[in-house]
Design a protein around this motif. Structure first.
Motif, PDB file in Angstrom:
ATOM      1  N   ARG A 164      14.921  17.280 -86.341  1.00 28.76           N
ATOM      2  CA  ARG A 164      13.689  17.956 -85.953  1.00 28.76           C
ATOM      3  C   ARG A 164      12.607  16.928 -85.613  1.00 28.76           C
ATOM      4  NH1 ARG A 164      11.622  21.310 -90.612  1.00 28.76           N
ATOM      5  NH2 ARG A 164      10.475  19.442 -91.203  1.00 28.76           N
TER       6      ARG A 164
ATOM      7  N   ILE B 171       2.016  21.031 -95.782  1.00 29.65           N
ATOM      8  CA  ILE B 171       1.885  22.352 -95.159  1.00 29.65           C
ATOM      9  C   ILE B 171       0.404  22.689 -94.961  1.00 29.65           C
ATOM     10  CG2 ILE B 171       2.220  24.805 -95.605  1.00 29.65           C
ATOM     11  CD1 ILE B 171       4.956  24.108 -96.722  1.00 29.65           C
TER      12      ILE B 171
ATOM     13  N   THR C 157       3.701  18.442 -90.547  1.00 26.79           N
ATOM     14  CA  THR C 157       4.209  19.175 -91.710  1.00 26.79           C
ATOM     15  C   THR C 157       5.530  18.609 -92.197  1.00 26.79           C
ATOM     16  OG1 THR C 157       3.383  21.002 -90.415  1.00 26.79           O
ATOM     17  CG2 THR C 157       4.276  21.546 -92.514  1.00 26.79           C
TER      18      THR C 157
ATOM     19  N   TYR D  48       2.832  19.729 -84.432  1.00 22.28           N
ATOM     20  CA  TYR D  48       2.669  20.417 -85.715  1.00 22.28           C
ATOM     21  C   TYR D  48       3.842  20.169 -86.669  1.00 22.28           C
ATOM     22  CZ  TYR D  48       3.007  24.439 -88.856  1.00 22.28           C
ATOM     23  OH  TYR D  48       3.203  25.232 -89.945  1.00 22.28           O
ATOM     24  N   PRO D  49       5.105  20.287 -86.195  1.00 19.31           N
ATOM     25  CA  PRO D  49       6.212  20.010 -87.129  1.00 19.31           C
ATOM     26  C   PRO D  49       6.207  18.575 -87.647  1.00 19.31           C
ATOM     27  CG  PRO D  49       7.048  20.908 -85.065  1.00 19.31           C
ATOM     28  CD  PRO D  49       5.600  20.721 -84.880  1.00 19.31           C
TER      29      PRO D  49
ATOM     30  N   LEU E  37      -3.339  23.008 -87.086  1.00 11.08           N
ATOM     31  CA  LEU E  37      -3.131  24.107 -86.137  1.00 11.08           C
ATOM     32  C   LEU E  37      -4.419  24.856 -85.860  1.00 11.08           C
ATOM     33  CD1 LEU E  37       0.066  26.201 -86.707  1.00 11.08           C
ATOM     34  CD2 LEU E  37      -0.604  24.878 -84.736  1.00 11.08           C
TER      35      LEU E  37
ATOM     36  N   ILE F 288       0.816  22.201 -75.311  1.00 16.10           N
ATOM     37  CA  ILE F 288       2.175  21.882 -75.747  1.00 16.10           C
ATOM     38  C   ILE F 288       2.121  20.759 -76.775  1.00 16.10           C
ATOM     39  CG2 ILE F 288       4.412  20.981 -75.005  1.00 16.10           C
ATOM     40  CD1 ILE F 288       4.016  22.324 -72.365  1.00 16.10           C
TER      41      ILE F 288
ATOM     42  N   ASP G 202      15.656  16.216 -92.369  1.00 18.28           N
ATOM     43  CA  ASP G 202      15.374  16.853 -91.077  1.00 18.28           C
ATOM     44  C   ASP G 202      14.996  15.862 -89.992  1.00 18.28           C
ATOM     45  OD1 ASP G 202      15.705  19.675 -91.575  1.00 18.28           O
ATOM     46  OD2 ASP G 202      14.074  19.395 -93.013  1.00 18.28           O
TER      47      ASP G 202
ATOM     48  N   GLN H 119       7.073  18.663 -95.785  1.00 26.19           N
ATOM     49  CA  GLN H 119       7.305  19.994 -96.349  1.00 26.19           C
ATOM     50  C   GLN H 119       6.768  20.136 -97.757  1.00 26.19           C
ATOM     51  OE1 GLN H 119      11.409  20.611 -93.820  1.00 26.19           O
ATOM     52  NE2 GLN H 119      11.224  21.628 -95.756  1.00 26.19           N
TER      53      GLN H 119
ATOM     54  N   LEU I 214      18.744  17.413 -80.030  1.00 28.49           N
ATOM     55  CA  LEU I 214      18.991  18.623 -80.803  1.00 28.49           C
ATOM     56  C   LEU I 214      20.476  18.854 -80.986  1.00 28.49           C
ATOM     57  CD1 LEU I 214      16.991  20.613 -81.950  1.00 28.49           C
ATOM     58  CD2 LEU I 214      17.322  22.051 -79.963  1.00 28.49           C
TER      59      LEU I 214
ATOM     60  N   PHE J 267      13.350  15.235 -82.297  1.00 25.14           N
ATOM     61  CA  PHE J 267      13.209  16.256 -81.258  1.00 25.14           C
ATOM     62  C   PHE J 267      11.736  16.457 -80.916  1.00 25.14           C
ATOM     63  CE2 PHE J 267      12.304  20.800 -80.541  1.00 25.14           C
ATOM     64  CZ  PHE J 267      12.999  20.995 -79.363  1.00 25.14           C
TER      65      PHE J 267
ATOM     66  N   VAL K 110       1.216  21.975 -80.190  1.00 23.14           N
ATOM     67  CA  VAL K 110       2.248  22.734 -80.901  1.00 23.14           C
ATOM     68  C   VAL K 110       3.403  21.838 -81.335  1.00 23.14           C
ATOM     69  CG1 VAL K 110       3.937  24.566 -80.667  1.00 23.14           C
ATOM     70  CG2 VAL K 110       1.632  24.896 -79.830  1.00 23.14           C
TER      71      VAL K 110
END
Lengths: 494, 486
Positions: free
Chosen positions: A113, A161, A153, A149-150, A168, A143, A110, A156, A23, A116, A146
């Motif tokens: 992200r 999405i 997606t 999830y990014p 989710l 965990i 990105d 974008q 990060l 990460f 979650v």
């Protein structure tokens, strides 16, 4: 014997620590990727350093805290957990190298992200593998849902999405039901620890067992893509291919399957499954998923979606194996956990490399690519043949054990499903190879580079061959699976 | 010094109210004095926690009059825990929001800080008093200062919201006072411990029942339990940014504390079974969870969404409280703490976004993660805790609440607690999705100020939630040993 060691915790945390470094080095891509690769290497080394203990039948324990008086949270590494952890972390090395090539060739946005979340999801995966009790398992399970999830997606776009939303909704609702199941189990038994052979045999209320079992199966079944909870997986293929490769073929879906192996083997136990008939019920769902998903795979024109349905079908191989309540089948299930990971990651890597160079996603567009991208297609072919269960490929051994298990437990239907599905595998995977190696002038200009895109699939394919034909390697893998199954079926004594 | 601890805790926050008018010449003085006072009272409350861990409950009798005759203040496990929550959260919020306050209070910050400190002080008073009438007095002071804080921005909407709060708040306080009157008629005392003793010895009566119902109604209005919540969303939304970051995390939580104190401590379980008031609460709580979440999902303004989320979370806490067992109660306490910390962070982030980017509605948050990456990340962490995702504190409070529900065999309620987490996920991810994944404007915001306190506060809230998650099992054991001793 239990060995107390902090190594499992370190192995778990190393990628979380790396995620923080990633990060903060977002502006310097080379440094950022250095963290990823280093963390992957160190993590794998730490996991593998546990092997001598596991091999000699010990478990490695580290206590995390007490959630209720007398009820702790543990990391406990046994043969089953070790297998999963070793597969996930070793394949993370390949995936990190491959990710770098893939993300840079496509100039994805990105990337910080992305790397990460990727590092965090590996931490969560190891947490699932090493969890010694249901709560610890659940924490990392959530965990994982979650932080991936990014990744789903990531592109974008509207499609991405939407897929993310679907993912989710499916996984958080599953998490909720799993939480209910876990707490209910706690209140019925006062226990949360995974116990080889299960700890629910004392419960007499059969209706309650029934409800708890299906709450558990729903909770893990979403990630394991069990019918009818599978719909998120094909949609999630919109994610970048390394994500599909490691997470949607290895980490996330295997976490679900691993959960089912834990629940059938270490919470309910084979004897309860047999007595209540719940094993048969789960087996029926899994069997239906195997065949249904195979037929669905036949109908897919998009390469990644076809692989996704193939994954759904193969995952249920493992679930069916664990539902049969036979030691041989359980061994086969544990073996297939690792083998399918290697084969599927080779297939996905190849699919991603093809997309990177040609932007082709449909199978019919692949004509002639086999000659332009020979390494990629070789890897794909090995993965495809292995998945269909040919001897000398690793898929053969696990499928053999699964079939033997079906015979052992007198489930003719299960045997028939395994055999017919192997045929279907061939029917939906071989045409891709054949199309790839048919003559066509379409892709003359395509080159196979950079090396980061074709070396990882070749290594994965080599592993498929090695674990299918080198006796020493087979011994290692089968030894672990035997240990896991023996602890479930014979109370810990191999 | 130890003997005066409750009063010292109170006075250290109260004194700045009087000192502020004397140092008008120095512009930063009100702010610095308030911070110093709150820091001091936070230290005292932590010290009280340490003493209580060693088994010393603190009593203070005003004027030396013994308990049933004089007014008693008490710091036991429960009140020390909430007092620590109030003083620490308000310290950080006051510390962090000075920039917003300076911008919004065009006529000077002196009145704002005086009123805010008075508000916080009265919240501390509610937490520490052991006298039912004294409690009423502090509720009134807290409400009056609360009206002023909400209207302090001077906007038309703010005035209207404050007016609505005045009407409903006064009704609530009157109900409470009436209820206390009934209880006084039945027991002849106002001291809490004394009331407990007398109520267990007298036979069930309609007077007590009536008193309890009126108190219940009054407190439900004050805490904003559905369907008495209508004052809350506008009050949080249209209050000045600094004020809403102060009021939203604390004031309803303190009312829940008062509720727990009365229906968990003063009216003890064997007596409570004679008066079926708690079970009647359960339906309201469930309705609050569902309605609050649905309404939160429909809001486009961030602050309003957060306000309706509070409505739903208040319902959640009341539902868990209605299970009436130690595990669930610990879950409620933990949830009060976690909810308070995350709401403080979320409101500060909302304020930051408003002041630096002018972003208030969902659409304006497009690309927020690009423009203020750190804030977006902390928003994400606080939001995940609100949903109840491990390893954040919010997960463990949910864990204990569901566990408590199953212990009392309320299977449907257990499912509803879990379901509420999913509903929370819906409205939080609606914003997260816009912030992180919707395309749109990517111009980064201007450079940070050198000392960016709001940033610090949102970071502290996010890290605090992580720390709460890691220490939750310890808090659970502490609460079993030191809060739930009677």
């Amino acid at each position: 014997m239990e060995i107390v060691s902090v190594k499992p915790l370190l192995a778990l945390l190393i990628s979380a620590a790396a995620s923080v470094l990633i990060l903060f080095s977002g502006k310097r891509p080379n440094l950022r990727e250095f963290w990823t690769v280093t963390a992957a290497l160190v993590k794998t080394a730490l996991v593998l350093s546990l092997y001598p203990w596991i091999r000699s039948g010990h478990t490695v324990v580290w206590k995390l805290g007490e959630i209720f008086p007398d009820t702790g949270m543990f990391l406990r590494v046994d043969a089953l957990g070790f297998t999963f952890a070793a597969v996930a972390s070793a394949l993370w090395i390949l995936t990190s190298v491959y990710s770098i090539g893939y993300m840079r060739s496509l100039k994805e946005k990105d990337q910080t992200r992305y790397f990460f979340s990727f590092a965090l999801s590996l931490s969560a995966t190891l947490g699932i593998a090493f969890a010694g009790d249901l709560l610890t398992f659940f924490i990392f399970f959530e965990i994982l849902a979650v932080v991936t999830y990014p990744l789903v997606t990531h592109k974008q776009t509207d499609e991405a999405i939407k897929a993310g939303r679907k993912y989710l909704v499916y996984s958080l609702s599953a998490g909720g039901l799993l939480l209910l199941a876990i707490l209910w189990t706690y209140h019925a038994t006062g226990n949360l620890n995974f116990t080889p052979g299960g700890f629910l045999s004392g419960l007499k209320d059969s209706r309650m067992i029934f409800i708890i079992f299906f709450l558990f199966i729903y909770g893990c079944g979403v990630k394991a893509a069990l019918f009818p909870l599978h719909a998120w997986l094909p949609s999630a293929m919109v994610a970048p291919t390394p994500v599909s490769a490691l997470l949607h073929a290895v980490a996330v879906v295997k976490a679900g399957v691993f959960g089912i192996l834990r629940i059938t083997g270490f919470v309910f136990g084979p004897s309860v499954l047999k007595e209540t008939g719940l094993g048969d019920a789960l087996g029926m769902i899994a069997g239906f998923t195997i065949l249904g998903a195979s037929f669905m795979a036949l109908a897919q024109e998009n390469l990644k979606r076809r692989l996704a349905y193939s994954t759904i079908s193969q995952l249920s191989y493992i679930i069916l194996g664990s539902a049969l309540a036979s030691q041989t089948a359980y061994t086969g299930a544990v073996l297939h956990l690792g083998n399918h990971a290697m084969m599927k990651i080779a297939l996905f890597f190849a699919a991603g490399a093809i997309y990177c160079r040609t932007h082709c996603e449909n199978i019919s567009d692949l004509k002639g690519l086999g000659y332009r991208m020979p390494f990629t297609f070789t890897a794909f072919t090995i993965g495809a043949v292995g998945l269909s269960g040919f001897p000398l490929f690793s898929g053969f051994i696990s499928k053999w054990m699964l079939c033997m298990g079906a015979i052992d437990s007198h489930h003719g239907a299960a045997l028939a499903i395994y055999l017919s599905s192997a045929l279907l595998n061939l029917l939906y995977l071989l045409p891709i190879v054949i199309i790839g190696f048919s003559r066509s002038a379409k892709h003359e200009a395509v080159e196979e580079k950079p090396w980061t895109l074709w070396v990882p699939p070749i290594i994965a394919a080599a592993a498929v061959l090695a674990f299918g034909s080198v006796p020493a390697w087979i011994q290692i893998q089968k030894g672990l699976a035997d240990l896991a199954a023996a602890s479930v079926f014979m109370g810990g004594m191999p | 010094m130890v003997r005066q601890l409750p009063v010292l805790l109170f006075l250290s926050a109260f004194t700045p109210v009087f000192l502020i008018p004397f140092v008008l010449r120095w512009k930063r003085a009100p702010y610095l004095l308030s911070c110093a006072g709150l820091l001091l009272s936070a230290c005292f409350s932590v010290y009280a926690l340490v003493l209580i861990s060693h088994g010393h409950t603190q009593h203070y009798y005003f004027g030396g009059w013994a308990a049933p005759y004089g007014i008693e203040w008490r710091l036991d496990g429960l009140s020390a825990l909430i007092a620590t929550l109030v003083s620490t959260v308000s310290f950080f919020v006051i510390l962090g929001t000075s920039g917003f306050v300076q911008k919004e209070m065009r006529k000077g910050t002196v009145p704002y800080y005086m009123i805010a400190m008075l508000h916080i002080t009265s919240l501390l008073g509610i937490v520490m008093t052991a006298d039912l009438f004294n409690l009423f007095v502090f509720i009134e002071v807290a409400s009056l200062t609360g009206y002023a804080l909400i209207a302090a921005g001077g906007s038309k909407n703010g005035l209207m919201a404050s007016y609505r709060y005045v009407i409903l708040g006064t009704i609530g306080a009157s109900f409470y006072l009436l209820g206390v009157g009934y209880l006084y008629a039945a027991s002849g005392t106002l001291n809490m411990a004394d009331m407990t003793r007398i109520l267990t010895s007298i036979p069930p009566s309609k007077t007590v029942m009536m008193g309890l119902l009126l108190i219940l109604l009054g407190l439900c209005i004050k805490m904003g339990l559905f369907p008495f919540h209508s004052w809350l969303p506008n009050a949080y939304t249209f209050a000045p940014d600094g004020a809403s970051a102060l009021i939203a995390p604390l004031s309803t939580k303190v009312m829940i504390y008062a509720f727990i104190r009365i229906f968990g401590w003063i009216i003890q379980a064997p007596v409570l079974t004679d008066y079926p008031v708690i079970s009647s609460l359960r339906l309201l709580a469930i309705a609050a969870i569902l309605a609050g979440s649905v309404l939160a999902f429909k809001q486009d303004r961030l602050k309003k969404m957060l306000a309706y989320s509070s409505v739903s979370q208040i319902g959640l806490m009341m539902l868990a409280f209605s299970f009436q067992n130690p595990v669930a109660l610990t879950g409620v306490l933990l949830h009060m703490i976690c909810h308070s910390v995350s709401k403080a962070g979320l409101f500060v982030i909302a304020a930051t976004a408003h002041h630096r980017l002018g972003a208030e509605t969902l659409e304006q948050f497009e690309g927020f993660a690009k423009r203020m990456p750190a804030e977006a990340f902390f928003f994400c962490m606080a939001g995940l805790s609100l949903i109840g995702i491990p390893p954040f504190g919010g997960f463990f409070s949910k864990w204990y609440m569901v566990s408590g529900a199953l212990e009392s065999r309320h299977f449907v309620s257990a499912a509803i607690v879990i379901f509420s987490g999913l509903l929370t996920a819906l409205y939080i991810f609606r914003f997260l999705e816009k912030m992180f994944f919707a395309g749109g404007k990517t111009t980064p915001s201007g450079p940070r100020e050198v000392t960016d306190f709001p940033f610090l506060i949102s970071a502290l809230s996010a890290l605090g939630l992580l720390a709460l998650g890691i220490t939750a099992p310890l808090l659970f054991r502490w609460s079993l040993n030191h809060v739930l001793i009677n």
